[in-house]
Scaffold this active site. Structure first.
Site, mmCIF file in Angstrom:
data_model
loop_
_atom_site.group_PDB
_atom_site.id
_atom_site.type_symbol
_atom_site.label_atom_id
_atom_site.label_comp_id
_atom_site.label_asym_id
_atom_site.label_seq_id
_atom_site.Cartn_x
_atom_site.Cartn_y
_atom_site.Cartn_z
ATOM 1 N N ASP A 1 5.959 -10.193 -4.649
ATOM 2 C CA ASP A 1 4.881 -9.400 -4.063
ATOM 3 C C ASP A 1 4.892 -8.020 -4.688
ATOM 4 O O ASP A 1 5.903 -7.578 -5.231
ATOM 5 C CB ASP A 1 5.067 -9.279 -2.545
ATOM 6 C CG ASP A 1 3.929 -8.492 -1.901
ATOM 7 O OD1 ASP A 1 2.768 -8.892 -2.105
ATOM 8 O OD2 ASP A 1 4.189 -7.466 -1.232
ATOM 9 N N SER A 2 3.767 -7.336 -4.562
ATOM 10 C CA SER A 2 3.689 -5.971 -5.075
ATOM 11 C C SER A 2 4.556 -5.009 -4.262
ATOM 12 O O SER A 2 4.803 -3.899 -4.703
ATOM 13 C CB SER A 2 2.241 -5.492 -5.027
ATOM 14 O OG SER A 2 1.784 -5.484 -3.689
ATOM 15 N N TYR B 1 -0.796 -2.756 -6.117
ATOM 16 C CA TYR B 1 -1.422 -3.401 -7.272
ATOM 17 C C TYR B 1 -2.953 -3.370 -7.153
ATOM 18 O O TYR B 1 -3.663 -3.499 -8.148
ATOM 19 C CB TYR B 1 -0.989 -4.872 -7.359
ATOM 20 C CG TYR B 1 0.385 -5.123 -7.964
ATOM 21 C CD1 TYR B 1 1.303 -4.089 -8.174
ATOM 22 C CD2 TYR B 1 0.755 -6.412 -8.330
ATOM 23 C CE1 TYR B 1 2.548 -4.350 -8.723
ATOM 24 C CE2 TYR B 1 2.002 -6.673 -8.893
ATOM 25 C CZ TYR B 1 2.894 -5.638 -9.082
ATOM 26 O OH TYR B 1 4.118 -5.907 -9.635
ATOM 27 N N GLY B 2 -3.462 -3.232 -5.928
ATOM 28 C CA GLY B 2 -4.904 -3.344 -5.660
ATOM 29 C C GLY B 2 -5.797 -2.569 -6.617
ATOM 30 O O GLY B 2 -6.773 -3.105 -7.129
ATOM 31 N N CYS C 1 1.153 -12.164 -3.059
ATOM 32 C CA CYS C 1 0.318 -10.977 -3.221
ATOM 33 C C CYS C 1 -1.054 -11.466 -3.648
ATOM 34 O O CYS C 1 -1.183 -12.198 -4.635
ATOM 35 C CB CYS C 1 0.939 -10.089 -4.297
ATOM 36 S SG CYS C 1 -0.120 -8.728 -4.827
ATOM 37 N N THR D 1 -3.626 -9.806 -4.879
ATOM 38 C CA THR D 1 -4.095 -9.258 -6.147
ATOM 39 C C THR D 1 -3.448 -9.993 -7.310
ATOM 40 O O THR D 1 -4.123 -10.397 -8.265
ATOM 41 C CB THR D 1 -3.784 -7.750 -6.221
ATOM 42 O OG1 THR D 1 -4.166 -7.120 -4.994
ATOM 43 C CG2 THR D 1 -4.526 -7.093 -7.357
ATOM 44 N N GLU E 1 1.822 0.884 4.920
ATOM 45 C CA GLU E 1 3.043 1.346 4.254
ATOM 46 C C GLU E 1 3.604 2.604 4.934
ATOM 47 O O GLU E 1 4.783 2.888 4.854
ATOM 48 C CB GLU E 1 2.784 1.613 2.757
ATOM 49 C CG GLU E 1 2.446 0.364 1.945
ATOM 50 C CD GLU E 1 3.679 -0.363 1.366
ATOM 51 O OE1 GLU E 1 4.761 0.218 1.334
ATOM 52 O OE2 GLU E 1 3.526 -1.533 0.965
ATOM 53 N N CYS F 1 -5.021 -10.111 2.316
ATOM 54 C CA CYS F 1 -3.971 -9.211 1.813
ATOM 55 C C CYS F 1 -2.779 -9.409 2.724
ATOM 56 O O CYS F 1 -2.927 -9.418 3.951
ATOM 57 C CB CYS F 1 -4.439 -7.757 1.849
ATOM 58 S SG CYS F 1 -3.132 -6.569 1.447
ATOM 59 N N HIS G 1 -0.470 -7.534 3.555
ATOM 60 C CA HIS G 1 -0.141 -6.420 4.453
ATOM 61 C C HIS G 1 -0.868 -6.545 5.798
ATOM 62 O O HIS G 1 -0.392 -6.040 6.816
ATOM 63 C CB HIS G 1 -0.558 -5.083 3.830
ATOM 64 C CG HIS G 1 0.388 -4.546 2.808
ATOM 65 N ND1 HIS G 1 0.465 -5.054 1.544
ATOM 66 C CD2 HIS G 1 1.297 -3.525 2.863
ATOM 67 C CE1 HIS G 1 1.374 -4.369 0.846
ATOM 68 N NE2 HIS G 1 1.888 -3.445 1.630
#
Lengths: 274, 274
Positions: free
Chosen positions: B9-10, B41-42, B72, B74, B151, B184, B186
């Site tokens: 994952d990013s 990464y988006g 991820c 993206t 985050e 996503c 997240h």
């Protein structure tokens, strides 16, 4: 060129899987065979179920299918392993997809399973669930009244509620389940009645919906998706009475799906000989 | 002997996939790599995302993984195809599983998708959905505020609600969706906030849960299930700050999962050189 997905069932229960396949994978052509002449499979011996299942598979293999869906829990319980070993096309049953969905949904790790005598006797769901997640508590209950009731077209109303209440009473009494697997493809037809009896706090898993979804995954893995944007005509076959099969199909498919289906009588080799 | 499932994952978003993998497949060992040093990464270019993703994959291949989960969206949108072509182990991304689940759940064929700018710009969900079912109406919206908010640990409360309300307003205005894909990894961390803003009548699909479930299907198809009944110790790696990664892991995993994880700093070849 192999184009169609083959679907087999002991009778009309697998039509709920076929309906979900049409809804979730509208570009894929189906060839369905229901062994209504010898339905139900639930009370039959393992050997008999295996023999009947292989006769159905042979019928579909001659029609050059690219994948096989065993849309009958009893047939899955007794023959999936040998079908996977011996066929060179992908094979999916209805048990693993239902089990995986239940594992995703349960929060308290208590899962209930209802099915035919054959399916429950085989412990196929309990094994599928506990092979993946050992700590699951699984309570399985055979519901021998449900298939005959559905085949008679009794899907709701006081009689249906009474049968479902009486049948499920022991399960509701001893199980703390938060998730219930409909381990028979006939049962989605009485899903609303079952939900009203068990209450809204228990999530019902339809193995039909889940099997259609995993068929999509497996077509994807094997790069077998039909890329053409043409809506297919599905071929349905029954070994039993054609008129009854058409009537039940009408009650399951409705428009627009019904007009995309042809229904014919099937003559299996074994049946022709006997 | 190849034993572990590799997860990339990013950053920390893929931990929601890892958590679901632990819950749904408790016998499987995970090796997780989060590229937190270069997250998000988006907003990055396709070429950059591909390069970073391959650096992560190389790191995990040296650890002899039996399957790769690209956790991820993206990275999935930009690299899944080449990873599938070039690796000799099964590879799964987070987009197809979310798309398939949405097709199963929707009843009105209107699906919403929210994700990063990169994911939405790639049209990966719209393509995945409409390749399977052409008649779907898909409305996708980029939500660039969500990843930075998560985050920072802002998952609920008035500030989170305000950001989610403002961001989703256009989607709620023009879409008749009955199903919303969290495109996503997240976003499952703010699922409750999103549900409260969009209302209970819209089904939220978490690509994390669905990816864990399809990982199970693919392990099954390839007969890669771990049969041992021993609970594994998972190895987690981050390219970024170790303390922050541990803190976020604690908030996601809680007990008993946290005690089954070791967390270390990873040094990718490219990063070491630069």
């Amino acid at each position: 060129m192999k184009q169609a997905i083959g679907v087999i069932d002991s009778g009309v229960g697998g039509l709920t899987v076929a309906h979900e396949l049409m809804r979730q994978l509208p570009k894929e052509k189906l060839i369905y065979l229901g062994d209504t002449a010898r339905c139900p499979y639930g009370p039959r011996s393992k050997e008999e179920v295996k023999q009947f299942t292989w006769e159905m598979v042979d019928f579909l293999l001659e029609k050059n299918i690219k994948m096989l869906v065993v849309a009958c829990n009893t047939a899955t319980a007794f023959t999936l392993k040998s079908l996977k070993e011996e066929l060179d096309i992908p094979v999916i049953g209805v048990i693993q997809p239902g089990a995986r969905a239940a594992i995703k949904f349960t929060r308290n790790n208590h899962i209930g399973v209802i099915g035919t005598e054959g399916t429950v006797r085989s412990h196929a769901y309990t094994n599928a669930l506990r092979n993946i997640k050992s700590e699951l508590e699984v309570n399985a209950l055979a519901c021998p009244m449900f298939v005959p009731m559905v085949e008679q077209g009794i899907l709701e109303g006081s009689q249906a509620i009474e049968v479902v209440e009486d049948t499920l009473a022991p399960l509701l009494q001893y199980s703390n389940m938060d998730t219930l697997i409909l381990g028979c493809t006939h049962y989605p037809l009485i899903k609303d009645t079952i939900q009203s009896v068990i209450g809204q706090h228990i999530t019902i898993i339809s193995s039909s919906e889940e099997t259609a979804r995993e068929t999509s995954t497996i077509l994807d893995v094997h790069q077998l998706f039909n890329k053409d944007d043409i809506y297919p005509v599905h071929q349905f076959y029954t070994t039993g009475d054609l008129e009854i099969f058409i009537e039940i199909s009408k009650s399951i498919f409705k428009e627009p799906y019904l007009q995309m289906v042809t229904i014919e009588k099937a003559y299996l080799h074994q049946l022709q000989d006997s």
